[in-house]
Motif scaffolding. Structure first.
Motif, PDB file in Angstrom:
ATOM      1  N   GLY A   1       0.808  -1.213   0.000  1.00  0.00           N
ATOM      2  CA  GLY A   1       0.000   0.000   0.000  1.00  0.00           C
ATOM      3  C   GLY A   1       0.838   1.258   0.000  1.00  0.00           C
ATOM      4  N   LEU A   2       1.954   1.245   0.736  1.00  0.00           N
ATOM      5  CA  LEU A   2       2.849   2.404   0.767  1.00  0.00           C
ATOM      6  C   LEU A   2       3.504   2.632  -0.593  1.00  0.00           C
ATOM      7  CD1 LEU A   2       4.589   1.798   4.217  1.00  0.00           C
ATOM      8  CD2 LEU A   2       3.098   3.726   3.662  1.00  0.00           C
ATOM      9  N   SER A   3       3.922   1.555  -1.245  1.00  0.00           N
ATOM     10  CA  SER A   3       4.582   1.687  -2.548  1.00  0.00           C
ATOM     11  C   SER A   3       3.631   2.198  -3.620  1.00  0.00           C
ATOM     12  CB  SER A   3       5.177   0.344  -2.976  1.00  0.00           C
ATOM     13  OG  SER A   3       4.160  -0.609  -3.225  1.00  0.00           O
ATOM     14  N   LEU A   4       2.338   1.892  -3.483  1.00  0.00           N
ATOM     15  CA  LEU A   4       1.346   2.357  -4.461  1.00  0.00           C
ATOM     16  C   LEU A   4       0.766   3.716  -4.104  1.00  0.00           C
ATOM     17  CD1 LEU A   4      -0.645  -0.966  -5.095  1.00  0.00           C
ATOM     18  CD2 LEU A   4       1.086   0.093  -6.568  1.00  0.00           C
ATOM     19  N   GLY A   5       1.172   4.263  -2.959  1.00  0.00           N
ATOM     20  CA  GLY A   5       0.650   5.553  -2.534  1.00  0.00           C
ATOM     21  C   GLY A   5      -0.754   5.496  -1.968  1.00  0.00           C
ATOM     22  N   GLU A   6      -1.229   4.285  -1.645  1.00  0.00           N
ATOM     23  CA  GLU A   6      -2.574   4.125  -1.093  1.00  0.00           C
ATOM     24  C   GLU A   6      -2.613   4.407   0.406  1.00  0.00           C
ATOM     25  OE1 GLU A   6      -3.746   0.471  -4.166  1.00  0.00           O
ATOM     26  OE2 GLU A   6      -3.391   0.086  -2.052  1.00  0.00           O
ATOM     27  N   ILE A   7      -1.454   4.347   1.056  1.00  0.00           N
ATOM     28  CA  ILE A   7      -1.363   4.508   2.507  1.00  0.00           C
ATOM     29  C   ILE A   7      -0.372   5.603   2.834  1.00  0.00           C
ATOM     30  CG2 ILE A   7      -0.680   3.384   4.676  1.00  0.00           C
ATOM     31  CD1 ILE A   7      -1.562   0.739   3.447  1.00  0.00           C
ATOM     32  N   GLU A   8      -0.712   6.451   3.801  1.00  0.00           N
ATOM     33  CA  GLU A   8       0.181   7.500   4.271  1.00  0.00           C
ATOM     34  C   GLU A   8       0.291   7.424   5.790  1.00  0.00           C
ATOM     35  OE1 GLU A   8      -1.260  11.232   2.879  1.00  0.00           O
ATOM     36  OE2 GLU A   8      -1.161  10.675   0.767  1.00  0.00           O
ATOM     37  N   TYR A   9       1.230   8.183   6.336  1.00  0.00           N
ATOM     38  CA  TYR A   9       1.461   8.142   7.777  1.00  0.00           C
ATOM     39  C   TYR A   9       0.211   8.552   8.561  1.00  0.00           C
ATOM     40  CZ  TYR A   9       3.398   9.237  12.360  1.00  0.00           C
ATOM     41  OH  TYR A   9       3.627   9.296  13.710  1.00  0.00           O
ATOM     42  N   LYS A  10      -0.553   9.475   8.010  1.00  0.00           N
ATOM     43  CA  LYS A  10      -1.754   9.948   8.705  1.00  0.00           C
ATOM     44  C   LYS A  10      -2.803   8.848   8.854  1.00  0.00           C
ATOM     45  CE  LYS A  10      -4.027  11.662   4.506  1.00  0.00           C
ATOM     46  NZ  LYS A  10      -4.596  12.838   3.821  1.00  0.00           N
ATOM     47  N   ASP A  11      -2.666   7.770   8.096  1.00  0.00           N
ATOM     48  CA  ASP A  11      -3.633   6.673   8.154  1.00  0.00           C
ATOM     49  C   ASP A  11      -3.299   5.640   9.224  1.00  0.00           C
ATOM     50  OD1 ASP A  11      -5.055   7.683   5.916  1.00  0.00           O
ATOM     51  OD2 ASP A  11      -3.560   6.789   4.576  1.00  0.00           O
TER      52      ASP A  11
ATOM     53  N   GLY B   1      -3.605   5.394  12.404  1.00  0.00           N
ATOM     54  CA  GLY B   1      -4.656   5.079  13.374  1.00  0.00           C
ATOM     55  C   GLY B   1      -5.691   4.132  12.801  1.00  0.00           C
ATOM     56  N   ARG B   2      -6.130   4.414  11.586  1.00  0.00           N
ATOM     57  CA  ARG B   2      -7.113   3.560  10.924  1.00  0.00           C
ATOM     58  C   ARG B   2      -6.525   2.189  10.621  1.00  0.00           C
ATOM     59  NH1 ARG B   2      -8.507   6.800   5.813  1.00  0.00           N
ATOM     60  NH2 ARG B   2      -9.757   4.934   5.379  1.00  0.00           N
ATOM     61  N   ILE B   3      -5.223   2.159  10.259  1.00  0.00           N
ATOM     62  CA  ILE B   3      -4.566   0.889   9.965  1.00  0.00           C
ATOM     63  C   ILE B   3      -4.521   0.010  11.214  1.00  0.00           C
ATOM     64  CG2 ILE B   3      -2.351  -0.164   9.345  1.00  0.00           C
ATOM     65  CD1 ILE B   3      -1.834   2.347   7.606  1.00  0.00           C
ATOM     66  N   LEU B   4      -4.116   0.604  12.347  1.00  0.00           N
ATOM     67  CA  LEU B   4      -4.023  -0.161  13.590  1.00  0.00           C
ATOM     68  C   LEU B   4      -5.389  -0.704  14.014  1.00  0.00           C
ATOM     69  CD1 LEU B   4      -1.542   2.105  15.584  1.00  0.00           C
ATOM     70  CD2 LEU B   4      -1.081  -0.186  14.715  1.00  0.00           C
ATOM     71  N   TRP B   5      -6.421   0.129  13.871  1.00  0.00           N
ATOM     72  CA  TRP B   5      -7.760  -0.289  14.260  1.00  0.00           C
ATOM     73  C   TRP B   5      -8.253  -1.430  13.372  1.00  0.00           C
ATOM     74  CZ3 TRP B   5     -11.137  -1.332  17.525  1.00  0.00           C
ATOM     75  CH2 TRP B   5     -12.529  -1.334  17.287  1.00  0.00           C
TER      76      TRP B   5
ATOM     77  N   GLY C   1       3.487  -5.721  12.681  1.00  0.00           N
ATOM     78  CA  GLY C   1       3.686  -5.847  11.246  1.00  0.00           C
ATOM     79  C   GLY C   1       3.129  -4.699  10.436  1.00  0.00           C
ATOM     80  N   CYS C   2       2.033  -4.100  10.899  1.00  0.00           N
ATOM     81  CA  CYS C   2       1.427  -3.003  10.132  1.00  0.00           C
ATOM     82  C   CYS C   2       2.015  -1.643  10.504  1.00  0.00           C
ATOM     83  CB  CYS C   2      -0.096  -2.993  10.309  1.00  0.00           C
ATOM     84  SG  CYS C   2      -0.665  -2.430  11.927  1.00  0.00           S
ATOM     85  N   SER C   3       2.542  -1.505  11.700  1.00  0.00           N
ATOM     86  CA  SER C   3       3.018  -0.188  12.140  1.00  0.00           C
ATOM     87  C   SER C   3       4.474   0.085  11.772  1.00  0.00           C
ATOM     88  CB  SER C   3       2.839  -0.044  13.658  1.00  0.00           C
ATOM     89  OG  SER C   3       3.547  -1.048  14.349  1.00  0.00           O
ATOM     90  N   LEU C   4       5.328  -0.933  11.840  1.00  0.00           N
ATOM     91  CA  LEU C   4       6.754  -0.699  11.577  1.00  0.00           C
ATOM     92  C   LEU C   4       7.040  -0.175  10.169  1.00  0.00           C
ATOM     93  CD1 LEU C   4       8.709  -3.546  13.433  1.00  0.00           C
ATOM     94  CD2 LEU C   4       8.420  -1.152  14.065  1.00  0.00           C
ATOM     95  N   PRO C   5       6.437  -0.737   9.090  1.00  0.00           N
ATOM     96  CA  PRO C   5       6.696  -0.170   7.764  1.00  0.00           C
ATOM     97  C   PRO C   5       6.262   1.295   7.642  1.00  0.00           C
ATOM     98  CG  PRO C   5       5.737  -2.351   7.563  1.00  0.00           C
ATOM     99  CD  PRO C   5       5.614  -1.968   9.005  1.00  0.00           C
ATOM    100  N   VAL C   6       5.127   1.641   8.256  1.00  0.00           N
ATOM    101  CA  VAL C   6       4.645   3.027   8.193  1.00  0.00           C
ATOM    102  C   VAL C   6       5.608   3.957   8.927  1.00  0.00           C
ATOM    103  CG1 VAL C   6       2.757   4.586   8.777  1.00  0.00           C
ATOM    104  CG2 VAL C   6       2.250   2.253   8.038  1.00  0.00           C
ATOM    105  N   LEU C   7       6.082   3.528  10.090  1.00  0.00           N
ATOM    106  CA  LEU C   7       7.029   4.333  10.860  1.00  0.00           C
ATOM    107  C   LEU C   7       8.362   4.450  10.129  1.00  0.00           C
ATOM    108  CD1 LEU C   7       6.307   2.976  14.454  1.00  0.00           C
ATOM    109  CD2 LEU C   7       5.556   5.147  13.459  1.00  0.00           C
TER     110      LEU C   7
END
Length: 333
Positions: free
Chosen positions: A222-232, A234-238, A288-294
């Protein structure tokens, strides 16, 4: 030679380093007929003639016009009346991976490249973008497998060169894995009091590692495709927490039946193992979901935080969780 040196001065991963200066430029005051005359005169040497770029006397990009637009317009129509002025362009220092993503998003055949003063200096064509996408995908795969990226094909890379690419990561992961051994050593008393717990350690560690890898790969993509950003985040963790709960409960239910019918352990031991499964899967997916975003946030390649690192971290977490629950439920240690 001056132009080549100009390109070589751009950063390695920038749009300037992959652009070509072989494009067709037109002027706003030209008629369609004059535009076709220019295309015929210079088009043979250009990278593409389908998309033409309209510039002023200072080479500032003012619009684009396609051959289709020219063919459908009267031959005495002025270019300024048919050109598209809502232009998507990139600068010479834009990351080439970001440029490549524009082709997938807008189905471009070429993207104009401008300098700091919005003067047209080149274009990036779709074939260049495909090369970038392939290179970046290969690099991400190698990073996710804990291999230092290389620009040479596998069969053309020597044994020694391959060794140098792989051994630093293996050493780092081996050292980090010693923490797992330290955790097991610190709970030797608990294991000696209930030997049956030892047999379930590989299953718990593997399940946690697999759960973490699933989450990390999805987020990295998702990060490589630009679908996910750091601001997301909270929603990712939930979202991952809810997915983890469902996965953990499903695995625990199936495992509880197996433990009682096949392994024939006591109910307290089954409760320990199944409770650990639920908590481990939850922890693994959140890690697994938080470390790549960070990692992306602080400027690292998210692919670094893929399977090897996630698995190492989750292995340690799963053991801590396992032994803590065992000590609490079975009153050992």
């Amino acid at each position: 030679r001056v132009l080549i040196n100009q390109i070589l001065n751009y950063p390695k991963d920038s749009a300037g380093s992959i652009m070509t200066m072989e494009y067709v430029d037109l002027k706003r005051g030209m008629t369609v007929e004059e535009a076709f005359d220019r295309i015929r005169a210079i088009g043979v040497e250009k990278e593409t003639v389908y998309t033409c770029y309209v510039t002023d006397s200072r080479r500032k990009l003012k619009g684009i016009v396609t051959v289709k637009d020219l063919l459908l317009a009267p031959k005495n129509e002025l270019i300024r009346n048919i050109m598209e002025t809502n232009i998507i362009y990139v600068s010479t220092h834009t990351d080439k991976e970001e440029v490549a993503s524009l082709f997938g998003k807008y189905d471009f055949l070429a993207v104009p490249v401008v300098d700091n003063e919005e003067r047209l200096v080149g274009i990036v064509t779709v074939d260049d973008a495909i090369d970038v996408i392939q290179d970046e995908a290969t690099e991400d795969i190698e990073m996710m497998a804990a291999i230092t990226p290389t620009d040479k094909p596998y069969m053309k890379t020597g044994v020694f060169a391959t060794w140098k690419k792989r051994i630093p990561w293996l050493l780092l992961l081996m050292i980090s894995a010693t923490f797992t051994g330290s955790i097991i050593t610190s709970f030797e008393d608990a294991l000696s009091a209930s030997i049956v717990l030892t047999g379930f350690i590989p299953m718990l560690m593997d399940t946690g590692g697999n759960a973490g890898s699933q989450a990390s790969v999805s987020i990295i993509r998702g990060l490589s495709l630009g679908e996910i950003e750091y601001k997301d985040i909270g929603r990712i963790l939930w979202k991952e927490a809810r997915v983890a709960f469902l996965c953990g409960v499903s695995l625990a239910a199936a495992n509880f039946v197996k433990l009682l019918l096949i392994d024939r352990v006591t109910i307290p031991v089954a409760i320990v193992v199944c409770s650990t499964l639920v908590v481990t899967v939850l922890a693994a997916k959140l890690v697994g979901c938080s470390l790549p975003v960070l990692a992306k946030r602080i400027g690292f390649d998210p692919a670094v935080m893929a399977s090897p690192f996630i698995t190492t971290i989750v292995d340690a977490l799963s053991l801590l969780i396992y032994f803590r629950i065992a000590c609490a439920v079975l009153h050992i240690g």
